[in-house]
Design a protein around this motif. Structure first.
Motif, PDB file in Angstrom:
ATOM      1  N   HIS A  69       3.131   6.551 -40.603  1.00 27.91           N
ATOM      2  CA  HIS A  69       4.309   6.643 -39.733  1.00 27.91           C
ATOM      3  C   HIS A  69       4.427   5.373 -38.894  1.00 27.91           C
ATOM      4  N   ARG A  70       3.315   4.898 -38.312  1.00 23.84           N
ATOM      5  CA  ARG A  70       3.346   3.662 -37.520  1.00 23.84           C
ATOM      6  C   ARG A  70       3.707   2.462 -38.407  1.00 23.84           C
ATOM      7  N   PHE A  71       3.102   2.424 -39.586  1.00 29.73           N
ATOM      8  CA  PHE A  71       3.349   1.326 -40.522  1.00 29.73           C
ATOM      9  C   PHE A  71       4.824   1.288 -40.919  1.00 29.73           C
ATOM     10  N   SER A  72       5.350   2.463 -41.278  1.00 30.95           N
ATOM     11  CA  SER A  72       6.742   2.559 -41.708  1.00 30.95           C
ATOM     12  C   SER A  72       7.686   2.221 -40.550  1.00 30.95           C
ATOM     13  N   HIS A  73       7.324   2.672 -39.341  1.00 31.29           N
ATOM     14  CA  HIS A  73       8.161   2.398 -38.168  1.00 31.29           C
ATOM     15  C   HIS A  73       8.230   0.891 -37.899  1.00 31.29           C
ATOM     16  N   ALA A  74       7.089   0.191 -38.038  1.00 26.71           N
ATOM     17  CA  ALA A  74       7.072  -1.262 -37.832  1.00 26.71           C
ATOM     18  C   ALA A  74       7.978  -1.968 -38.832  1.00 26.71           C
ATOM     19  N   ARG A  75       7.900  -1.551 -40.103  1.00 26.08           N
ATOM     20  CA  ARG A  75       8.764  -2.148 -41.128  1.00 26.08           C
ATOM     21  C   ARG A  75      10.231  -1.891 -40.815  1.00 26.08           C
ATOM     22  N   SER A  76      10.531  -0.667 -40.386  1.00 28.66           N
ATOM     23  CA  SER A  76      11.929  -0.327 -40.066  1.00 28.66           C
ATOM     24  C   SER A  76      12.434  -1.137 -38.880  1.00 28.66           C
ATOM     25  N   ALA A  77      11.550  -1.309 -37.867  1.00 29.74           N
ATOM     26  CA  ALA A  77      11.945  -2.083 -36.683  1.00 29.74           C
ATOM     27  C   ALA A  77      12.251  -3.529 -37.068  1.00 29.74           C
ATOM     28  N   PHE A  78      11.394  -4.094 -37.927  1.00 30.82           N
ATOM     29  CA  PHE A  78      11.631  -5.467 -38.377  1.00 30.82           C
ATOM     30  C   PHE A  78      12.942  -5.563 -39.154  1.00 30.82           C
ATOM     31  N   SER A  79      13.152  -4.625 -40.078  1.00 33.97           N
ATOM     32  CA  SER A  79      14.379  -4.638 -40.885  1.00 33.97           C
ATOM     33  C   SER A  79      15.614  -4.511 -40.002  1.00 33.97           C
ATOM     34  N   LYS A  80      15.515  -3.663 -38.965  1.00 32.34           N
ATOM     35  CA  LYS A  80      16.645  -3.469 -38.058  1.00 32.34           C
ATOM     36  C   LYS A  80      16.941  -4.757 -37.296  1.00 32.34           C
ATOM     37  N   ARG A  81      15.877  -5.423 -36.792  1.00 31.32           N
ATOM     38  CA  ARG A  81      16.059  -6.678 -36.060  1.00 31.32           C
ATOM     39  C   ARG A  81      16.613  -7.763 -36.976  1.00 31.32           C
ATOM     40  N   ARG A  82      16.068  -7.831 -38.191  1.00 27.94           N
ATOM     41  CA  ARG A  82      16.551  -8.846 -39.128  1.00 27.94           C
ATOM     42  C   ARG A  82      18.017  -8.604 -39.477  1.00 27.94           C
ATOM     43  N   LYS A  83      18.364  -7.353 -39.697  1.00 27.87           N
ATOM     44  CA  LYS A  83      19.753  -7.025 -40.032  1.00 27.87           C
ATOM     45  C   LYS A  83      20.683  -7.407 -38.881  1.00 27.87           C
ATOM     46  N   ALA A  84      20.242  -7.100 -37.648  1.00 31.25           N
ATOM     47  CA  ALA A  84      21.061  -7.445 -36.476  1.00 31.25           C
ATOM     48  C   ALA A  84      21.183  -8.961 -36.335  1.00 31.25           C
ATOM     49  N   HIS A  85      20.071  -9.670 -36.598  1.00 30.39           N
ATOM     50  CA  HIS A  85      20.091 -11.134 -36.499  1.00 30.39           C
ATOM     51  C   HIS A  85      21.093 -11.741 -37.473  1.00 30.39           C
ATOM     52  N   PHE A  86      21.027 -11.289 -38.724  1.00 33.03           N
ATOM     53  CA  PHE A  86      21.907 -11.886 -39.724  1.00 33.03           C
ATOM     54  C   PHE A  86      23.363 -11.443 -39.531  1.00 33.03           C
ATOM     55  N   ALA A  87      23.539 -10.234 -38.970  1.00 32.91           N
ATOM     56  CA  ALA A  87      24.907  -9.816 -38.646  1.00 32.91           C
ATOM     57  C   ALA A  87      25.483 -10.728 -37.561  1.00 32.91           C
ATOM     58  N   SER A  88      24.639 -11.024 -36.548  1.00 31.20           N
ATOM     59  CA  SER A  88      25.063 -11.934 -35.479  1.00 31.20           C
ATOM     60  C   SER A  88      25.303 -13.330 -36.045  1.00 31.20           C
ATOM     61  N   LEU A  89      24.414 -13.746 -36.946  1.00 30.87           N
ATOM     62  CA  LEU A  89      24.551 -15.070 -37.555  1.00 30.87           C
ATOM     63  C   LEU A  89      25.842 -15.160 -38.361  1.00 30.87           C
ATOM     64  N   ASP A  90      26.143 -14.078 -39.077  1.00 32.24           N
ATOM     65  CA  ASP A  90      27.388 -14.056 -39.850  1.00 32.24           C
ATOM     66  C   ASP A  90      28.598 -14.176 -38.930  1.00 32.24           C
ATOM     67  N   ALA A  91      28.516 -13.473 -37.778  1.00 30.27           N
ATOM     68  CA  ALA A  91      29.629 -13.535 -36.824  1.00 30.27           C
ATOM     69  C   ALA A  91      29.774 -14.957 -36.271  1.00 30.27           C
ATOM     70  N   GLN A  92      28.612 -15.584 -35.946  1.00 33.48           N
ATOM     71  CA  GLN A  92      28.650 -16.960 -35.435  1.00 33.48           C
ATOM     72  C   GLN A  92      29.210 -17.915 -36.486  1.00 33.48           C
TER      73      GLN A  92
END
Length: 409
Positions: free
Chosen positions: A171-194
């Motif tokens: 659960h901790r391992f999966s949560h860490a992966r999900s958190a990273f994926s969420k941050r990466r997705k938000a980063h690239f969404a912001s990058l796309d907007a920029q």
């Protein structure tokens, strides 16, 4: 009756085996001779010996489970206890007892090995979870993403723990992966907007650059292109497919303008080089008027040279100070001659100079008399003070006399 060291057959055909607890009935034999009966049950004993030997080897050399080994031991023990064979059954019991001890020892070893393996797997999975949680905060999107995928493969290769521990760590391992994926997705969404904002900004810059490409207002337009380039760099990058196309258009518009400017400037430079030659010839002609011997003729000649000078266009900027300096030097020489002539021929100025000279001469003479009187009275301090004043008046007098000489008197 027939017998051997481990068994016998009585007259009724009953077969016995000798054990530490006394004789035990093996069975009854009516089909042949007593020797044949003993041989038959001895072969059964040899069969047990072979089976026990095989089981001992399996326990030593294979990963036979303790449960399966114990089942096989119990099966053989039953056959030994049923006394259906003639031979050293007590020795077989001892071998089976030792085999039980071996199996138990192997069970404990495996249990310890499994416990060690479990501890190592737990430690390995905890380390994976710790690393994954650290990577979850990383901004190195490519390398961190690749590392997280590698950690998943490593996890899959590790043994499972007890369900509760395994589930908690996963659960901790999966949560860490999900958190990273969420941050990466938000980063690239912001990058796309920029990048979309950058694309819009650069579209405007390209439109202006293209509108300026035919301009002949060279200076201001070149300055504006520099400003546009600064704005382009400040706008950031657009999406790759848009960036390349926009840059090609932007650069192309500049190239059109600067190529046209270069062509015009090349023609202008050639013309200015020719103008420089002409002005150098005029400067050389003007320099021949110095020193001035005939002021009126020199003034007229310089006026003529200057009119021709003004009719010639621009010269290269780096050459301008030198050639103009040559003309200014001649002009100053003529002006100085004019001033000297004016001072020489101006009666009022000459009278003023003579009057000033007379006043200064009288002041100097007076100071000298005062100094002599002070020294005669022994007042050296006053004499020294008057001497210093005399030095200043004398200097002014010398200057005035020099000026008077310029008037020819």
């Amino acid at each position: 009756m027939s017998s051997d060291p481990w068994g016998r057959v009585d007259e009724t055909g009953t077969v016995y085996v000798r054990t530490a607890d006394g004789e035990k009935v093996v069975g009854s034999w009516q089909a042949g001779t007593p020797e044949e009966a003993l041989a038959y049950f001895e072969r059964k004993y040899e069969g047990l010996v072979v089976e026990i030997g095989l089981l001992e080897r399996r326990v030593r050399t294979t990963d036979l489970s303790a449960k399966d080994a114990q089942i096989a031991i119990d099966h053989l023990r039953t056959q030994v206890e049923e006394h259906h064979a003639v031979g050293d059954l007590d020795a077989l019991r001892v071998r089976l007892d030792k085999l039980v001890e071996t199996v138990e020892s192997r069970r404990e070893e495996r249990k310890a090995a499994k416990a060690k393996q479990t501890d190592e797997a737990r430690k390995a999975k905890e380390d994976l979870v710790t690393e994954a949680e650290q990577l979850a905060q990383s901004d190195q999107w490519r390398s961190a993403g690749e590392r997280l995928r590698a950690l998943v493969d490593t996890w899959k290769g590790l043994p499972r723990l007890d369900r509760k521990s395994d589930d908690e760590l996963w659960h901790r391992f999966s949560h860490a992966r999900s958190a990273f994926s969420k941050r990466r997705k938000a980063h690239f969404a912001s990058l796309d907007a920029q990048r979309e904002e950058a694309r819009k900004a650069k579209e405007k810059l390209v439109a202006e650059a293209e509108s300026l490409s035919k301009s002949t207002d060279w200076g201001p337009t070149a300055a504006r292109y520099r400003e546009l380039m600064a704005d382009w760099k400040a706008a950031g990058r657009a999406q790759r497919e848009s960036e390349d196309d926009l840059w090609n258009r932007f650069r192309g518009a500049q190239d059109v303008f600067f190529a046209a400017r270069s062509e015009v400037f090349a023609e202008r430079d050639a013309e200015q080089v020719e103008n420089l030659k002409l002005k150098e010839e005029l400067a050389e002609e003007a320099e021949k008027l110095v020193p001035v011997t005939d002021l009126k003729a020199a003034r007229a000649a310089f006026r003529s040279i200057n009119e021709r000078w003004e009719a010639i266009g621009h010269v290269p900027r780096d050459a301008r100070p030198k050639v103009e300096g040559r003309m200014h030097a001649v002009e100053r020489a003529i002006q100085e001659s004019e001033e000297a002539e004016w001072r020489r021929t101006n009666p009022e100025a000459r009278a003023r100079a003579a009057g000033l000279t007379g006043q200064l001469q009288a002041a100097v003479d007076k100071l000298r008399g005062q100094i002599d009187a002070a020294r005669a009275q022994g007042n050296n301090a006053k004499a020294d003070k008057l001497s210093r004043e005399l030095e200043g008046r004398q200097a002014l007098l010398d200057q005035a006399l020099k000026g008077l000489e310029e008037f020819g008197g």
